[in-house]
Design a protein around this motif. Structure first.
Motif, PDB file in Angstrom:
ATOM      1  N   ASP A  96      -6.444  10.314  18.798  1.00 55.57           N
ATOM      2  CA  ASP A  96      -6.590  11.345  17.759  1.00 55.57           C
ATOM      3  C   ASP A  96      -6.020  10.861  16.415  1.00 55.57           C
ATOM      4  OD1 ASP A  96      -7.785  13.040  19.552  1.00 55.57           O
ATOM      5  OD2 ASP A  96      -5.887  14.033  20.111  1.00 55.57           O
ATOM      6  N   ASP A  97      -4.912  10.160  16.584  1.00 56.53           N
ATOM      7  CA  ASP A  97      -4.346   9.601  15.339  1.00 56.53           C
ATOM      8  C   ASP A  97      -5.319   8.639  14.675  1.00 56.53           C
ATOM      9  OD1 ASP A  97      -2.041  11.034  15.715  1.00 56.53           O
ATOM     10  OD2 ASP A  97      -1.006   9.366  16.751  1.00 56.53           O
ATOM     11  N   TRP A  98      -6.023   7.917  15.510  1.00 58.68           N
ATOM     12  CA  TRP A  98      -6.973   6.938  14.952  1.00 58.68           C
ATOM     13  C   TRP A  98      -8.106   7.614  14.239  1.00 58.68           C
ATOM     14  CZ3 TRP A  98     -12.110   5.698  16.357  1.00 58.68           C
ATOM     15  CH2 TRP A  98     -12.591   4.529  15.794  1.00 58.68           C
ATOM     16  N   HIS A  99      -8.682   8.735  14.875  1.00 61.93           N
ATOM     17  CA  HIS A  99      -9.778   9.464  14.233  1.00 61.93           C
ATOM     18  C   HIS A  99      -9.315  10.154  12.958  1.00 61.93           C
ATOM     19  CE1 HIS A  99     -12.909   8.775  17.179  1.00 61.93           C
ATOM     20  NE2 HIS A  99     -12.032   9.062  18.185  1.00 61.93           N
ATOM     21  N   ARG A 100      -8.160  10.782  13.082  1.00 58.30           N
ATOM     22  CA  ARG A 100      -7.640  11.440  11.877  1.00 58.30           C
ATOM     23  C   ARG A 100      -7.433  10.434  10.740  1.00 58.30           C
ATOM     24  NH1 ARG A 100      -4.576  14.445  15.622  1.00 58.30           N
ATOM     25  NH2 ARG A 100      -2.807  13.020  15.317  1.00 58.30           N
ATOM     26  N   SER A 101      -6.988   9.241  11.084  1.00 54.95           N
ATOM     27  CA  SER A 101      -6.797   8.215  10.045  1.00 54.95           C
ATOM     28  C   SER A 101      -8.112   7.818   9.382  1.00 54.95           C
ATOM     29  CB  SER A 101      -6.119   6.985  10.656  1.00 54.95           C
ATOM     30  OG  SER A 101      -6.008   5.967   9.707  1.00 54.95           O
ATOM     31  N   ASN A 102      -9.161   7.713  10.201  1.00 57.43           N
ATOM     32  CA  ASN A 102     -10.468   7.358   9.633  1.00 57.43           C
ATOM     33  C   ASN A 102     -10.977   8.448   8.707  1.00 57.43           C
ATOM     34  OD1 ASN A 102     -10.526   4.913  10.921  1.00 57.43           O
ATOM     35  ND2 ASN A 102     -11.633   5.699  12.736  1.00 57.43           N
ATOM     36  N   MET A 103     -10.883   9.720   9.141  1.00 60.74           N
ATOM     37  CA  MET A 103     -11.334  10.823   8.310  1.00 60.74           C
ATOM     38  C   MET A 103     -10.543  10.886   6.999  1.00 60.74           C
ATOM     39  SD  MET A 103     -13.882  12.150   9.803  1.00 60.74           S
ATOM     40  CE  MET A 103     -14.065  13.632   8.829  1.00 60.74           C
ATOM     41  N   THR A 104      -9.284  10.638   7.144  1.00 64.89           N
ATOM     42  CA  THR A 104      -8.458  10.638   5.911  1.00 64.89           C
ATOM     43  C   THR A 104      -8.901   9.526   4.957  1.00 64.89           C
ATOM     44  OG1 THR A 104      -6.572  11.532   7.135  1.00 64.89           O
ATOM     45  CG2 THR A 104      -6.107  10.447   5.022  1.00 64.89           C
ATOM     46  N   ASN A 105      -9.195   8.378   5.486  1.00 63.00           N
ATOM     47  CA  ASN A 105      -9.651   7.264   4.640  1.00 63.00           C
ATOM     48  C   ASN A 105     -10.985   7.566   4.000  1.00 63.00           C
ATOM     49  OD1 ASN A 105      -7.386   5.745   5.225  1.00 63.00           O
ATOM     50  ND2 ASN A 105      -8.342   4.703   6.981  1.00 63.00           N
ATOM     51  N   TYR A 106     -11.908   8.264   4.771  1.00 63.18           N
ATOM     52  CA  TYR A 106     -13.202   8.605   4.188  1.00 63.18           C
ATOM     53  C   TYR A 106     -13.045   9.558   3.015  1.00 63.18           C
ATOM     54  CZ  TYR A 106     -14.992   6.670   8.593  1.00 63.18           C
ATOM     55  OH  TYR A 106     -15.264   5.854   9.634  1.00 63.18           O
ATOM     56  N   LYS A 107     -12.227  10.599   3.266  1.00 68.09           N
ATOM     57  CA  LYS A 107     -12.026  11.570   2.195  1.00 68.09           C
ATOM     58  C   LYS A 107     -11.372  10.917   0.956  1.00 68.09           C
ATOM     59  CE  LYS A 107     -11.732  15.682   5.142  1.00 68.09           C
ATOM     60  NZ  LYS A 107     -10.871  16.824   5.600  1.00 68.09           N
ATOM     61  N   GLU A 108     -10.415  10.099   1.240  1.00 66.81           N
ATOM     62  CA  GLU A 108      -9.776   9.415   0.101  1.00 66.81           C
ATOM     63  C   GLU A 108     -10.767   8.526  -0.645  1.00 66.81           C
ATOM     64  OE1 GLU A 108      -6.446   7.319   1.562  1.00 66.81           O
ATOM     65  OE2 GLU A 108      -5.183   9.114   1.830  1.00 66.81           O
ATOM     66  N   SER A 109     -11.674   7.871   0.095  1.00 63.70           N
ATOM     67  CA  SER A 109     -12.680   7.026  -0.538  1.00 63.70           C
ATOM     68  C   SER A 109     -13.620   7.838  -1.400  1.00 63.70           C
ATOM     69  CB  SER A 109     -13.461   6.251   0.528  1.00 63.70           C
ATOM     70  OG  SER A 109     -14.497   5.491  -0.067  1.00 63.70           O
ATOM     71  N   GLU A 110     -14.072   9.034  -0.828  1.00 62.18           N
ATOM     72  CA  GLU A 110     -14.964   9.878  -1.626  1.00 62.18           C
ATOM     73  C   GLU A 110     -14.267  10.382  -2.890  1.00 62.18           C
ATOM     74  OE1 GLU A 110     -16.236  12.954   0.938  1.00 62.18           O
ATOM     75  OE2 GLU A 110     -17.644  11.693   2.112  1.00 62.18           O
ATOM     76  N   THR A 111     -13.048  10.833  -2.690  1.00 64.37           N
ATOM     77  CA  THR A 111     -12.299  11.320  -3.867  1.00 64.37           C
ATOM     78  C   THR A 111     -12.124  10.207  -4.914  1.00 64.37           C
ATOM     79  OG1 THR A 111     -11.114  12.883  -2.435  1.00 64.37           O
ATOM     80  CG2 THR A 111     -10.156  12.396  -4.607  1.00 64.37           C
ATOM     81  N   THR A 112     -11.822   9.032  -4.430  1.00 63.11           N
ATOM     82  CA  THR A 112     -11.627   7.910  -5.355  1.00 63.11           C
ATOM     83  C   THR A 112     -12.920   7.575  -6.088  1.00 63.11           C
ATOM     84  OG1 THR A 112      -9.913   7.027  -3.892  1.00 63.11           O
ATOM     85  CG2 THR A 112     -10.847   5.532  -5.527  1.00 63.11           C
ATOM     86  N   ARG A 113     -14.070   7.614  -5.329  1.00 52.43           N
ATOM     87  CA  ARG A 113     -15.345   7.320  -5.988  1.00 52.43           C
ATOM     88  C   ARG A 113     -15.697   8.383  -7.023  1.00 52.43           C
ATOM     89  NH1 ARG A 113     -16.957   6.328  -0.717  1.00 52.43           N
ATOM     90  NH2 ARG A 113     -18.256   8.206  -0.721  1.00 52.43           N
ATOM     91  N   HIS A 114     -15.435   9.651  -6.639  1.00 50.12           N
ATOM     92  CA  HIS A 114     -15.704  10.712  -7.600  1.00 50.12           C
ATOM     93  C   HIS A 114     -14.862  10.551  -8.868  1.00 50.12           C
ATOM     94  CE1 HIS A 114     -16.851  14.615  -9.116  1.00 50.12           C
ATOM     95  NE2 HIS A 114     -15.552  14.976  -9.214  1.00 50.12           N
TER      96      HIS A 114
END
Length: 494
Positions: A96-114
């Motif tokens: 779960d920690d691994w999935h949560r980490s991936n989702m967090t990285n995706y969101k951070e990537s989208e926010t950073t791109r925006h």
């Protein structure tokens, strides 16, 4: 020799013992270093050096094992290298920690791109604004530089016009200076001529050495020439001073024009500079350097003052040229009038002397003729006296012979009476003839003396005529200076 700022090496006060072939024991070496301090020169004080440097030299070296002097870390501080779990596997995160980490990285990537997209848009607008602002600022600077170049060109044209006018005026004043110098030099000739005329007329002799009108006019001419020389010298000094002022004003104009040309070249170069021009570089901090020494008002006023000063000097120079021209004409006319007066006096005096000479020659000719006639008469009288003396001798001889008559023959007869009368008549005639001879001889002496006086006077008149007519008028006929001065004046007027 040690350099300042570097630690000094240890030096000891006592010399080292000579080396031995066998190394001494460590304890012995350690004991030898006790109570020893490093050498510190008195001339150098280094308060910034650490005190530990001096303490380190006093440590006693030892050969004891390292474990005794350094006990090491405590056992609680040692990191275990082997896991205490039996299976030997390290478990740190869950799935779960691994999935949560991936989702967090995706969101951070989208926010950073925006955020990056927004930043790019802002950067585009900023860059566009920067380009527009830079173009507008550079355009205003270029426009100001162009106006500055136009202002410099205007003042350059004004300076060039004034400089040309000043150069022409200075050249005209220089010509006037040369004319004054020539006129002043030409007055030396008339002065010397008049002075020589006075000296030559001092060689007149006798009665002709008089203070006549010629001498008075010559003295007046010398005074006038001296006055003319003083006025010309004063005018020359004034012209020289004005020339210096003109040259100073001209130098200021030339310096200002040279500065304007240099400034025009620099500003024109700056005006033509573009972003694609060659030779542009970074000059860090140049905007903080303020090397200006004037503002546009003082800059324009400086050139205007130079032009106004030059115009004032030109006006003064033109006025001085006009006054100098009038002085040249006045002095030339004054010298010429006095020159004519002296020549007229010489002509009148020469005419009087020539008339006196002619009269003296007439009287001398008459005197010589009278002397000749008197001499002839004297010769006639002398011959008559000789004839009468012979006649007297005959009469006296007769009377003397008749005194020798004997006795009664000594008769007072008519012959005796007539002889006595004849002797008396001849004696009376001789007395009259001698008196006439003396009178004639006296008259002859008077005529000879009158002749000598006339001849001497004639010599005096000839000498005076030679001095006045040949020497003085000979010099004054070849008198070029006044004519030259008048020629210079007429040349200047034309």
């Amino acid at each position: 020799m040690e350099l300042y700022g570097y630690p000094l090496k240890a030096k000891f006060t006592y010399p080292k013992p000579p080396p031995s072939k066998i190394l001494p024991a460590t304890s012995t070496v350690a004991a030898s270093y006790k109570n020893r301090i490093p050498y510190q020169p008195e001339s150098i004080s280094l308060p910034w050096m650490p005190n530990a440097y001096y303490k380190a030299a006093a440590l006693n070296p030892t050969l004891a094992p390292l474990s005794e002097s350094f006990p090491g870390l405590p056992p609680t501080k040692i990191i275990p290298f082997i896991s205490e779990r039996p299976d030997g596997v390290f478990t740190r995160h869950t799935l779960d920690d691994w999935h949560r980490s991936n989702m967090t990285n995706y969101k951070e990537s989208e926010t950073t791109r925006h955020n990056a997209e927004r930043l790019r848009a802002d950067l585009n607008r900023t860059i566009k604004d920067v380009y527009q602002q830079a173009k507008r600022t550079q355009g205003e600077s270029t426009k100001n530089l162009g106006e500055r170049v136009n202002d410099i060109e205007y003042w350059k044209s004004e300076l060039c016009l004034e400089l040309d006018a000043m150069i022409r005026e200075t050249n005209s004043l220089t010509d006037m200076q040369k004319r004054l110098e020539r006129a002043l030099a030409d007055t030396e000739g008339p002065f010397q001529v008049a002075h020589k005329c006075l000296l030559n007329r001092e060689k007149r002799m006798g009665i002709d050495l008089v203070h006549d009108d010629v001498e008075k006019q010559l003295i007046t001419e010398i005074k006038i020439i001296r006055s003319v020389r003083e006025r010309l010298q004063q005018c020359l000094n004034t012209v020289n001073a004005q020339l210096m002022c003109n040259k100073e004003a001209r130098q200021e104009l030339e310096k200002d024009l040279a500065d304007k040309q240099m400034g025009h070249h620099i500003d024109n170069k700056c005006y033509q500079l573009k972003n694609t021009s060659r030779g542009i570089h970074y000059y860090r901090g140049v905007e903080r350097i303020d090397a200006t020494i004037s503002v546009p008002e003082t800059w324009a006023r400086f050139t205007d003052n130079n032009i106004f000063r030059s115009q004032s000097q030109r006006a003064t120079s033109a006025k001085l040229r006009a006054s100098t021209e009038s002085v040249l004409m006045g002095t030339a006319d004054e010298m010429w009038r006095q020159f004519s007066k002296v020549n007229d006096a010489f002509t009148s005096r020469i005419t009087e002397t020539a008339n006196a000479k002619s009269k003296i020659q007439t009287h001398l000719a008459k005197t010589r003729q009278e002397i000749f006639q008197i001499e002839t008469k004297i010769q006639v009288i002398q011959k008559t006296i000789k004839d009468k003396e012979v006649q007297l001798k005959v009469a006296q001889t007769r009377l003397d012979e008749r005194t020798r008559r004997p006795n009664v023959e000594l008769c007072r007869d008519t012959a005796q009476i007539r002889l006595v009368q004849e002797v008396n008549e001849i004696n009376e005639t001789l007395r009259n003839l001698h008196q006439c001879l003396r009178a004639s001889e006296d008259m002859l002496q008077m005529l000879v003396r009158s002749k000598a006086v006339l001849e001497h006077d004639l010599v005096i008149k000839n000498n005076s005529l030679f001095i006045d007519q040949e020497r003085c008028m000979g010099m004054r006929k070849t008198y070029p200076s006044t004519v030259q001065i008048l020629g210079y004046v007429s040349a200047g007027l034309t």
